[in-house]
Design a protein around this motif. Structure first.
Motif, PDB file in Angstrom:
ATOM      1  N   CYS A 302     -14.436  71.922 -53.039  1.00 17.83           N
ATOM      2  CA  CYS A 302     -14.725  73.273 -53.432  1.00 17.83           C
ATOM      3  C   CYS A 302     -16.277  73.055 -52.619  1.00 17.83           C
ATOM      4  O   CYS A 302     -17.062  71.801 -51.748  1.00 17.83           O
ATOM      5  CB  CYS A 302     -15.960  72.702 -54.567  1.00 17.83           C
ATOM      6  N   THR A 304     -19.234  72.988 -49.893  1.00 21.05           N
ATOM      7  CA  THR A 304     -19.761  71.448 -48.255  1.00 21.05           C
ATOM      8  C   THR A 304     -17.868  71.136 -48.304  1.00 21.05           C
ATOM      9  O   THR A 304     -17.370  71.058 -47.255  1.00 21.05           O
ATOM     10  CB  THR A 304     -20.237  70.991 -48.194  1.00 21.05           C
ATOM     11  N   SER A 305     -17.817  70.851 -49.330  1.00 21.69           N
ATOM     12  CA  SER A 305     -16.218  69.701 -49.576  1.00 21.69           C
ATOM     13  C   SER A 305     -14.872  70.934 -48.584  1.00 21.69           C
ATOM     14  O   SER A 305     -14.472  70.070 -47.755  1.00 21.69           O
ATOM     15  CB  SER A 305     -16.104  68.644 -50.301  1.00 21.69           C
ATOM     16  N   ILE A 348     -11.323  66.392 -51.347  1.00 15.82           N
ATOM     17  CA  ILE A 348     -12.341  65.689 -50.833  1.00 15.82           C
ATOM     18  C   ILE A 348     -13.501  66.425 -51.340  1.00 15.82           C
ATOM     19  O   ILE A 348     -13.574  67.404 -52.232  1.00 15.82           O
ATOM     20  CB  ILE A 348     -12.982  66.630 -49.161  1.00 15.82           C
ATOM     21  N   SER A 349     -14.334  64.737 -51.720  1.00 15.44           N
ATOM     22  CA  SER A 349     -15.581  65.350 -53.220  1.00 15.44           C
ATOM     23  C   SER A 349     -16.840  64.748 -52.597  1.00 15.44           C
ATOM     24  O   SER A 349     -16.450  63.059 -51.808  1.00 15.44           O
ATOM     25  CB  SER A 349     -15.124  65.104 -53.619  1.00 15.44           C
ATOM     26  N   GLN A 350     -17.703  64.580 -52.427  1.00 15.19           N
ATOM     27  CA  GLN A 350     -18.875  63.469 -52.289  1.00 15.19           C
ATOM     28  C   GLN A 350     -18.874  63.002 -53.687  1.00 15.19           C
ATOM     29  O   GLN A 350     -19.459  61.887 -53.602  1.00 15.19           O
ATOM     30  CB  GLN A 350     -20.156  64.970 -52.048  1.00 15.19           C
ATOM     31  N   GLY A 352     -16.971  62.857 -57.235  1.00 12.05           N
ATOM     32  CA  GLY A 352     -15.471  62.195 -56.816  1.00 12.05           C
ATOM     33  C   GLY A 352     -16.144  63.063 -58.358  1.00 12.05           C
ATOM     34  O   GLY A 352     -14.646  62.717 -58.864  1.00 12.05           O
ATOM     35  N   THR A 354     -15.715  66.576 -59.610  1.00 12.94           N
ATOM     36  CA  THR A 354     -16.302  68.174 -59.267  1.00 12.94           C
ATOM     37  C   THR A 354     -15.414  68.117 -60.575  1.00 12.94           C
ATOM     38  O   THR A 354     -14.153  68.001 -60.152  1.00 12.94           O
ATOM     39  CB  THR A 354     -16.345  68.490 -58.010  1.00 12.94           C
ATOM     40  N   SER A 403     -25.784  69.185 -49.227  1.00 15.07           N
ATOM     41  CA  SER A 403     -24.717  68.555 -48.456  1.00 15.07           C
ATOM     42  C   SER A 403     -24.924  68.892 -47.362  1.00 15.07           C
ATOM     43  O   SER A 403     -24.949  69.822 -46.708  1.00 15.07           O
ATOM     44  CB  SER A 403     -23.380  68.423 -49.533  1.00 15.07           C
ATOM     45  N   GLN A 410     -17.986  63.284 -44.283  1.00 14.04           N
ATOM     46  CA  GLN A 410     -16.380  63.595 -44.627  1.00 14.04           C
ATOM     47  C   GLN A 410     -15.180  63.639 -43.252  1.00 14.04           C
ATOM     48  O   GLN A 410     -13.768  63.397 -43.656  1.00 14.04           O
ATOM     49  CB  GLN A 410     -16.608  64.885 -45.331  1.00 14.04           C
ATOM     50  N   LEU A 486     -23.895  79.397 -45.679  1.00 13.28           N
ATOM     51  CA  LEU A 486     -23.959  78.812 -47.497  1.00 13.28           C
ATOM     52  C   LEU A 486     -25.473  77.132 -47.425  1.00 13.28           C
ATOM     53  O   LEU A 486     -26.033  77.333 -48.383  1.00 13.28           O
ATOM     54  CB  LEU A 486     -23.546  77.426 -47.451  1.00 13.28           C
ATOM     55  N   LYS A 487     -25.433  76.666 -46.366  1.00 14.39           N
ATOM     56  CA  LYS A 487     -26.900  75.635 -46.630  1.00 14.39           C
ATOM     57  C   LYS A 487     -27.984  76.737 -46.208  1.00 14.39           C
ATOM     58  O   LYS A 487     -29.074  76.701 -47.408  1.00 14.39           O
ATOM     59  CB  LYS A 487     -26.740  74.699 -44.923  1.00 14.39           C
ATOM     60  N   GLU A 490     -27.899  78.325 -50.113  1.00 11.90           N
ATOM     61  CA  GLU A 490     -28.797  77.638 -51.789  1.00 11.90           C
ATOM     62  C   GLU A 490     -29.825  77.315 -51.250  1.00 11.90           C
ATOM     63  O   GLU A 490     -30.354  77.076 -52.248  1.00 11.90           O
ATOM     64  CB  GLU A 490     -27.123  76.696 -51.784  1.00 11.90           C
ATOM     65  N   VAL A 607     -21.392  69.121 -59.707  1.00 13.96           N
ATOM     66  CA  VAL A 607     -20.644  69.549 -60.968  1.00 13.96           C
ATOM     67  C   VAL A 607     -19.039  69.430 -62.396  1.00 13.96           C
ATOM     68  O   VAL A 607     -18.216  69.610 -61.189  1.00 13.96           O
ATOM     69  CB  VAL A 607     -20.075  71.161 -60.122  1.00 13.96           C
TER      70      VAL A 607
HETATM   71  C1  F6R Z   1     -23.165  71.860 -50.795  1.00 18.34           C
HETATM   72  C2  F6R Z   1     -22.239  71.414 -51.696  1.00 18.34           C
HETATM   73  C3  F6R Z   1     -21.414  72.074 -52.556  1.00 18.34           C
HETATM   74  C4  F6R Z   1     -20.252  71.134 -52.914  1.00 18.34           C
HETATM   75  C5  F6R Z   1     -19.330  71.241 -54.288  1.00 18.34           C
HETATM   76  C6  F6R Z   1     -18.717  70.159 -53.835  1.00 18.34           C
HETATM   77  O1  F6R Z   1     -24.308  71.953 -49.873  1.00 18.34           O
HETATM   78  O2  F6R Z   1     -23.522  70.501 -51.595  1.00 18.34           O
HETATM   79  O3  F6R Z   1     -20.887  72.701 -52.826  1.00 18.34           O
HETATM   80  O4  F6R Z   1     -20.246  70.632 -51.817  1.00 18.34           O
HETATM   81  O5  F6R Z   1     -20.293  71.137 -54.755  1.00 18.34           O
HETATM   82  O6  F6R Z   1     -19.128  69.395 -54.784  1.00 18.34           O
HETATM   83  P1  F6R Z   1     -18.119  67.280 -54.409  1.00 18.34           P
HETATM   84  O7  F6R Z   1     -18.417  67.232 -52.891  1.00 18.34           O
HETATM   85  O8  F6R Z   1     -19.232  66.527 -54.500  1.00 18.34           O
HETATM   86  O9  F6R Z   1     -17.337  67.936 -54.527  1.00 18.34           O
END
Ligand code: F6R
Length: 610
Positions: A302, A304-305, A348-350, A352, A354, A403, A410, A486-487, A490, A607
């Protein structure tokens, strides 16, 4: 997004709960609240709109004291952000509840409860659950059984913490869809949405699975499944360390994190590169055998990822014979897809955590893909635990909601994955050696882009009064442009869209005038001449161009062209490098506009709802 902290202890818990909430602030929220059972066994509830600091202030004026309690930071889904809608929610001062997730059938449940005489104080779906537990308690013999019976009627996702004066020595919790973790202390136990909330009091955790019901007392934690069978879940000692909340010389976490990128990229590469090979750095079983069987890579993520995934598709398909598709998780999870052989399913997720990405992973597992792999920044997250294989980004904790360093790390991991796939399948093109050589140059090149900081700050002044912006790129720079747009959206709230530059003449060119700044990323790649022609189309129609361009491509500063000259960089790592000036640009525009850079309105870091 909503955060839960609960505690049952032999000492007052309000400060533990408040500290837990402070540690969940980075997730994003709009109100906060706490409820404890006091010495008279009465529920004491305090709630506040806005920050945890506002809740704290209220508690200073009217202190609450109790040895069992629940607390919450709310990110509004049903009902506006307000004190009335903030959690905990009560049912006739007899049940107090906190909830993360969304109850899909709350309207029909609400109607049924109103017809039974229940009165609603809020617009939330959560209050429905509080009354439902109260109602089921009429026929069930314990709070635990009532929670179990009530949740049978719920559709949707939830993590719940429940207390009641009926059972002052018990805290009940359950989860389905939304994360919830139990923290184990000595003579005290806790629940929390993530380990960060509980690190000051314990480092021993049980990660609850979907459908788990937990009965916590001061000295015991009992977990049951939906059928009432007792479960033995493993206890994990966490190596997670507290979020580094020191801003140092920086005004915002976002800026600190932008500047950390050379180091976080270095950390992500540490120990993973040989002289001209990539070391096996994917965790899990039978990694090499799996990589050798991959016929196709399906990437799901989702925001940025997802943009990182789009860039990886260009890399994978240009450097190997493996095909790749990329899709946002919220679409993939509800779409039928024919089964194919040899699919490596990559999330892919910051965070983990979402919710959409987790649901997509569940779907992929039921579709029987070859293997699932997650690229993630949080070692103990749900995505890591649910995937066969994992490849960690070593970005360190990312606090800014937008992000930055998670994205660039990533991309580093994705390039390692592409190299490992090439290596496992007898790389005949010298792809791996090329990747290794270029990745080794990356930290130093990132340092040199950060030196453009002051130049980009000046450029930002042109954007602060604008309402819209277009971002252009070609090839693997198109997703970089998407990430730049996107940056800007947001954190500065300026409407921005990204286009592949060749697509302008098919519609968006109609938008071009001197009120529409156009940002383009122009490294010296095979598509540069094509991009230059597209930029001429814009310029000849009065568009104002802001270019981040390789100094060798020969685009010079003119009346309506502003150029930030970039060093000549290898094509394979150009997307990582060209991301940085776009992050800086958005940051400076947001600062000029005076927005809440680290906690932009309406957004959350983690999220955890659909
Ligand atoms: C934008 C941003 C979001 C996340 C998205 C997914 O700056 O941070 O678009 O990339 O909500 O989140 P993760 O990577 O945690 O799954």
């Amino acid at each position: 997004m909503c955060g839960i902290v609960g505690a049952i202890a032999q000492r007052p818990v309000v400060e533990i709960l408040l500290e837990g909430l402070r540690r969940l602030e980075y997730r994003g929220y709009d109100s906060a609240g706490v409820a404890v059972l006091d010495a008279n066994n009465t529920i004491q509830r305090t709630r506040a709109l806005g920050r945890v600091a506002a809740l704290e202030e209220k508690l200073q004026q009217q202190p609450a004291r109790g040895m069992v309690g629940i607390s919450h930071t709310r990110w509004a889904t049903h009902g506006e952000p307000s004190e009335r809608n903030a959690h905990p929610h009560l049912s006739s001062n007899h049940i107090a509840i906190v909830h993360n997730g969304i109850i899909e059938n709350y309207e029909e449940l609400r109607e049924a409860l109103i017809s039974k005489g229940y009165h609603f104080e809020s617009e939330t779906d959560t209050e429905v659950v509080a009354h439902l537990i109260e109602e089921t308690l009429k026929t069930e013999s314990s709070l635990f059984d009532a929670v179990k019976a009530a949740t049978k009627q719920l559709r949707g996702a939830y993590a719940l913490g429940v207390i009641s004066p009926d059972e002052p020595d018990t805290l009940i919790a359950t989860r389905k869809g939304s994360p919830l973790i139990v923290g184990l202390g000595l003579g005290e136990n806790f629940i929390g949405s993530d380990v960060q909330a509980m690190l000051p009091v314990t480092n021993r955790f049980i990660y609850l699975e979907n459908g788990d019901f937990v009965k916590l007392s001061r000295h015991s934690v009992e977990i049951f499944d939906t059928e009432g069978k007792k479960l033995d879940r493993p206890i994990k000692e966490s190596k997670a360390c507290s979020l580094d909340s020191d801003l140092g010389e920086f005004r915002h976490y976002m800026m600190k994190e932008i500047h950390e990128q050379p180091q976080s990229v270095q950390n992500t590469l540490e120990g993973r590169l040989g002289r001209d090979t990539i070391k096996q750095c994917i965790e899990g079983e039978n990694v090499l055998e799996t990589l050798q069987q991959v016929k196709e890579v399906q990437i799901i993520a989702c925001g940025t990822s997802y943009h990182a995934g789009l860039i990886a598709r260009y890399w994978l398909e240009s450097m190997t014979d493996i095909s790749c598709s990329v899709e946002v998780a919220s679409e993939y999870r509800y779409r039928r897809q024919p089964q194919r052989d040899g699919v490596l399913f990559v999330t892919i997720s910051q965070s983990g955590e979402t919710a959409d990405t987790l649901a997509a992973l569940e779907k992929a597992k039921s579709n029987k893909c070859l293997a699932t792999l997650t690229i993630c920044n949080v070692a103990e997250s749900s995505l890591i635990r649910e995937s066969d294989l994992s490849l960690m980004t070593v970005a360190g904790a990312e606090i800014g909601v937008a992000s930055t360093k998670a994205f660039t790390t990533q991309l580093v991991c994705l390039q390692l994955l592409v190299g490992l796939l090439a290596q496992a399948n007898g790389d005949s093109l010298g792809v791996v050696a090329n990747i290794v050589t270029n990745l080794k140059k990356l930290p130093v090149l990132l340092e040199s882009v950060l030196d453009k900081d002051a130049e980009i700050e000046i450029l930002a002044e042109h954007f602060a009064e604008k309402n819209h912006a277009l971002f252009l790129g070609r090839g693997d720079q198109y997703p970089v442009a998407m990430e730049g747009a996107l940056k800007l959206k947001e954190i500065s709230y300026i409407h921005a869209e990204a286009y592949p530059a060749g697509e302008l003449k098919h519609g968006p060119l109609a938008l071009v005038d001197n009120e529409m700044p156009i940002v383009a990323v122009a490294p010296n790649t095979t598509l540069i001449e094509k991009l230059k022609s597209n930029l001429e189309e814009v310029r000849s129609r009065g568009g104002e161009l802001y270019l981040f361009a390789d100094k060798k491509v020969g685009i010079s500063q003119k009346d309506n062209i502003h150029v930030v000259e970039m060093e000549d960089v290898p094509e394979t790592i150009a997307p990582i490098i060209y991301t940085i000036p776009l992050q800086l640009l958005s940051y400076y525009v947001a600062v000029l506009k005076g927005t809440d850079v680290d906690k932009p309105r309406n957004l959350a870091k983690s999220v955890t709802v659909e």
